[in-house]
Motif scaffolding. Structure first.
Motif, PDB file in Angstrom:
ATOM      1  N   PHE A 154       5.615   4.283  -6.634  1.00 54.30           N
ATOM      2  CA  PHE A 154       5.828   3.883  -8.031  1.00 54.30           C
ATOM      3  C   PHE A 154       5.239   2.489  -8.270  1.00 54.30           C
ATOM      4  N   GLN A 155       5.429   1.589  -7.303  1.00 57.20           N
ATOM      5  CA  GLN A 155       4.930   0.219  -7.451  1.00 57.20           C
ATOM      6  C   GLN A 155       3.397   0.204  -7.530  1.00 57.20           C
ATOM      7  N   LYS A 156       2.769   1.111  -6.782  1.00 59.26           N
ATOM      8  CA  LYS A 156       1.299   1.122  -6.739  1.00 59.26           C
ATOM      9  C   LYS A 156       0.688   1.904  -7.899  1.00 59.26           C
ATOM     10  N   TYR A 157       1.320   3.036  -8.257  1.00 58.03           N
ATOM     11  CA  TYR A 157       0.692   3.942  -9.224  1.00 58.03           C
ATOM     12  C   TYR A 157       1.490   4.124 -10.526  1.00 58.03           C
ATOM     13  N   GLY A 158       2.605   3.433 -10.649  1.00 54.62           N
ATOM     14  CA  GLY A 158       3.422   3.566 -11.849  1.00 54.62           C
ATOM     15  C   GLY A 158       4.565   4.542 -11.658  1.00 54.62           C
ATOM     16  N   ASP A 159       5.517   4.490 -12.559  1.00 52.94           N
ATOM     17  CA  ASP A 159       6.714   5.329 -12.489  1.00 52.94           C
ATOM     18  C   ASP A 159       6.325   6.809 -12.594  1.00 52.94           C
ATOM     19  N   GLN A 160       6.692   7.557 -11.585  1.00 51.95           N
ATOM     20  CA  GLN A 160       6.346   8.986 -11.537  1.00 51.95           C
ATOM     21  C   GLN A 160       7.580   9.872 -11.686  1.00 51.95           C
ATOM     22  N   SER A 161       8.626   9.365 -12.308  1.00 54.07           N
ATOM     23  CA  SER A 161       9.869  10.126 -12.439  1.00 54.07           C
ATOM     24  C   SER A 161       9.662  11.434 -13.191  1.00 54.07           C
ATOM     25  N   ASP A 162       8.789  11.420 -14.199  1.00 53.41           N
ATOM     26  CA  ASP A 162       8.512  12.655 -14.947  1.00 53.41           C
ATOM     27  C   ASP A 162       7.901  13.713 -14.034  1.00 53.41           C
ATOM     28  N   ALA A 163       6.919  13.304 -13.237  1.00 57.94           N
ATOM     29  CA  ALA A 163       6.238  14.247 -12.345  1.00 57.94           C
ATOM     30  C   ALA A 163       7.196  14.801 -11.296  1.00 57.94           C
ATOM     31  N   LEU A 164       8.042  13.932 -10.724  1.00 60.48           N
ATOM     32  CA  LEU A 164       8.987  14.400  -9.711  1.00 60.48           C
ATOM     33  C   LEU A 164       9.962  15.419 -10.305  1.00 60.48           C
ATOM     34  N   ALA A 165      10.439  15.156 -11.516  1.00 57.79           N
ATOM     35  CA  ALA A 165      11.352  16.088 -12.169  1.00 57.79           C
ATOM     36  C   ALA A 165      10.661  17.413 -12.468  1.00 57.79           C
ATOM     37  N   MET A 166       9.387  17.362 -12.819  1.00 61.46           N
ATOM     38  CA  MET A 166       8.628  18.593 -13.084  1.00 61.46           C
ATOM     39  C   MET A 166       8.441  19.410 -11.818  1.00 61.46           C
ATOM     40  N   GLU A 190      14.846  18.918 -18.040  1.00 61.11           N
ATOM     41  CA  GLU A 190      15.717  17.870 -18.575  1.00 61.11           C
ATOM     42  C   GLU A 190      16.828  17.504 -17.592  1.00 61.11           C
ATOM     43  N   PHE A 191      17.429  18.530 -16.951  1.00 58.90           N
ATOM     44  CA  PHE A 191      18.480  18.249 -15.979  1.00 58.90           C
ATOM     45  C   PHE A 191      17.913  17.480 -14.782  1.00 58.90           C
ATOM     46  N   CYS A 192      16.747  17.894 -14.293  1.00 54.21           N
ATOM     47  CA  CYS A 192      16.139  17.241 -13.126  1.00 54.21           C
ATOM     48  C   CYS A 192      15.696  15.817 -13.447  1.00 54.21           C
ATOM     49  N   ARG A 193      15.343  15.567 -14.700  1.00 54.60           N
ATOM     50  CA  ARG A 193      14.825  14.245 -15.082  1.00 54.60           C
ATOM     51  C   ARG A 193      15.930  13.220 -15.300  1.00 54.60           C
ATOM     52  N   ALA A 194      17.089  13.676 -15.766  1.00 54.92           N
ATOM     53  CA  ALA A 194      18.131  12.728 -16.163  1.00 54.92           C
ATOM     54  C   ALA A 194      19.123  12.456 -15.042  1.00 54.92           C
ATOM     55  N   GLU A 195      19.492  11.203 -14.895  1.00 51.76           N
ATOM     56  CA  GLU A 195      20.600  10.876 -13.995  1.00 51.76           C
ATOM     57  C   GLU A 195      21.894  11.360 -14.633  1.00 51.76           C
ATOM     58  N   SER A 196      22.763  11.965 -13.836  1.00 50.62           N
ATOM     59  CA  SER A 196      24.036  12.453 -14.344  1.00 50.62           C
ATOM     60  C   SER A 196      25.027  12.515 -13.192  1.00 50.62           C
ATOM     61  N   GLU A 197      26.247  12.851 -13.532  1.00 49.29           N
ATOM     62  CA  GLU A 197      27.275  12.980 -12.499  1.00 49.29           C
ATOM     63  C   GLU A 197      26.897  14.059 -11.490  1.00 49.29           C
ATOM     64  N   LYS A 198      26.236  15.125 -11.974  1.00 46.41           N
ATOM     65  CA  LYS A 198      25.822  16.217 -11.093  1.00 46.41           C
ATOM     66  C   LYS A 198      24.444  15.977 -10.482  1.00 46.41           C
ATOM     67  N   THR A 209      18.288  16.196  -7.247  1.00 45.50           N
ATOM     68  CA  THR A 209      17.330  17.294  -7.448  1.00 45.50           C
ATOM     69  C   THR A 209      15.966  17.010  -6.814  1.00 45.50           C
ATOM     70  N   ASP A 210      15.781  15.808  -6.288  1.00 45.87           N
ATOM     71  CA  ASP A 210      14.531  15.477  -5.591  1.00 45.87           C
ATOM     72  C   ASP A 210      14.620  15.757  -4.089  1.00 45.87           C
ATOM     73  N   CYS A 211      15.779  16.163  -3.615  1.00 44.46           N
ATOM     74  CA  CYS A 211      16.025  16.282  -2.175  1.00 44.46           C
ATOM     75  C   CYS A 211      16.269  17.731  -1.762  1.00 44.46           C
ATOM     76  N   SER A 212      15.678  18.139  -0.653  1.00 38.86           N
ATOM     77  CA  SER A 212      15.898  19.499  -0.149  1.00 38.86           C
ATOM     78  C   SER A 212      17.329  19.637   0.366  1.00 38.86           C
ATOM     79  N   LEU A 213      17.725  20.876   0.573  1.00 42.48           N
ATOM     80  CA  LEU A 213      19.117  21.197   0.867  1.00 42.48           C
ATOM     81  C   LEU A 213      19.414  21.230   2.360  1.00 42.48           C
ATOM     82  N   VAL A 214      20.625  20.895   2.720  1.00 39.10           N
ATOM     83  CA  VAL A 214      21.131  21.067   4.083  1.00 39.10           C
ATOM     84  C   VAL A 214      21.495  22.547   4.239  1.00 39.10           C
ATOM     85  N   SER A 215      20.955  23.182   5.247  1.00 40.33           N
ATOM     86  CA  SER A 215      20.992  24.648   5.290  1.00 40.33           C
ATOM     87  C   SER A 215      21.263  25.220   6.677  1.00 40.33           C
ATOM     88  N   ASP A 216      21.762  26.458   6.678  1.00 42.51           N
ATOM     89  CA  ASP A 216      21.797  27.310   7.862  1.00 42.51           C
ATOM     90  C   ASP A 216      20.831  28.467   7.600  1.00 42.51           C
TER      91      ASP A 216
END
Length: 389
Positions: A154-166, A190-198, A209-216
């Motif tokens: 983000f520091q080098k190329y700008g805020d990429q929050s939109d792209a990550l949420a997409m 919209e859910f992936c882009r916004a910070e919320s309790e969930k 929503t940016d992180c993969s799941l802990v799985s079996d």
């Protein structure tokens, strides 16, 4: 290449208290052999991908595959491990055994059971895939490592929050059609882009929503040499493979470039006589959304710093010019570490034979690429697959 995938099996990924590493291994080993129509007695060698690192009290797990059938007794069996690329490492070792003439039929199994481990221990276990002298005290564990990578990007190329949420929204939408996926829910942009309790921030600019799941879960496949594959009911040829291992300390490289990923892709495509544009789709390692973003650049889909274009202009959607993660990726499917790379090969083989679940199938898929990564672009594995001719 000399090897083809001739059968496979895949458990759903998720949280399975009633399962063990052993039960998962036995289940997919038997199912893959049955799918290939191969007797256990005909297997020449066994490869087990199992990261463990503290997730399972039972270590020394290679011989657990023998529990699937008494006829597997005395077969060579080896556990293969290379952090989050463990599954692909096992697949590639199986391919090497066939290429060397040491085996005609190889059974490859990938497995992990992570959810029985307390959350704090999960973080410590995963952090072992980083360079502990530099990263061992990182808050948030491995998510913290990728949080730092995202922050630097983000520091080098700008805020990429939109792209990550997409990217997150795309992979969750794709995962809805995958019956093996741990999370089959279309959360929407919209859910992936916004910070919320969930969907709170987890590390740096990365939200849940940016992180993969802990799985079996577990996956298995049967590899056969080209001659044997001709007589099988189905076969997906391994057209090319490449493995590039980079330095473990991030301080010794430009972490925003994923250079090992680039080298692995270049080697595999050159070996296959192909360009990236020849591929019908790619399954890539989206342990975190920022990883998929940087991988767009590392694989050559966009120039450096312009990965956001690929998602914002729809290139990587299922109907785009290069669909990425039609399975839902690690983001939706889950990430049982030792099973992930094997799962990627199974999902890709299904697609290439037109046998992917309804809604997940990429139309007229002819060639596919797989990128499976261990650590922060340390262990880099690429496979190029096509239907056997």
């Amino acid at each position: 290449m000399t090897a083809s995938i001739v059968g496979w099996a895949h458990t759903p990924f998720g949280k399975f208290d009633a399962e063990t590493v052993e039960s998962l291994v036995v289940r997919v080993a038997n199912d893959a052999l049955a799918d290939a129509g191969i007797a256990a007695a005909d297997v020449d060698e066994i490869m087990l991908g199992h990261f463990n690192a503290g997730f399972s009290p039972q270590d020394f797990t290679a011989a657990l595959v023998l529990q699937a059938d008494p006829q597997l007794r005395f077969k060579p069996a080896t556990r293969v491990e290379n952090a989050c690329a463990t599954g692909s490492a096992a697949v590639h070792q199986g391919i090497r055994a066939i290429a060397a003439g040491a085996a005609k039929i190889v059974l490859v199994v990938g497995v992990e059971q992570m959810t029985r481990t307390p959350p704090a221990e999960i973080g410590r276990n995963l952090l072992r895939a980083s360079y502990l002298p530099e990263d061992g005290e990182t808050p948030g564990g491995f998510a913290g490592v990728f949080g730092k990578i995202a922050q630097a990007y983000f520091q080098k190329y700008g805020d990429q929050s939109d792209a990550l949420a997409m990217i997150a929204a795309k992979n969750h939408r794709n995962g809805v059609a995958n019956p093996y996926a741990q999370m089959r829910k279309d959360f929407g942009y919209e859910f992936c882009r916004a910070e919320s309790e969930k969907n709170p921030f987890v590390a740096g600019p990365l939200k849940r929503t940016d992180c993969s799941l802990v799985s079996d879960g577990a996956a298995a496949l049967v590899l056969a040499d080209s001659e044997t594959a001709k007589s099988m009911g189905k076969a997906v040829a391994i057209r090319a493979t490449a493995h590039a291992q980079d330095f473990l300390p991030m301080s010794k490289r430009d972490i925003l470039q994923f250079e090992g990923c680039t080298v692995a892709w270049q080697r595999a495509l050159q070996s296959a006589g192909l360009q990236l544009s020849d591929l019908s789709f790619v399954e890539t390692h989206d342990c975190f959304t920022v990883a998929e973003l940087i991988e767009y650049e590392a694989m050559g889909l966009t120039p450096r710093g312009q990965g956001a274009r690929a998602i914002k202009e729809g290139w990587t959607q299922k109907d785009g010019k290069l669909p990425i993660n039609p399975s839902g990726g690690l983001k939706a499917k889950g990430h049982p570490i030792g099973a992930t790379g094997v799962s990627m090969h199974v999902m890709t083989a299904m697609q290439l034979l037109g046998q992917a679940p309804e809604g997940m199938q990429i139309k007229d898929a002819k060639l596919a690429g797989i990128f499976n990564m261990g650590g922060a672009a340390v262990a880099n594995y690429v496979s190029v697959l096509e239907p056997a001719k």
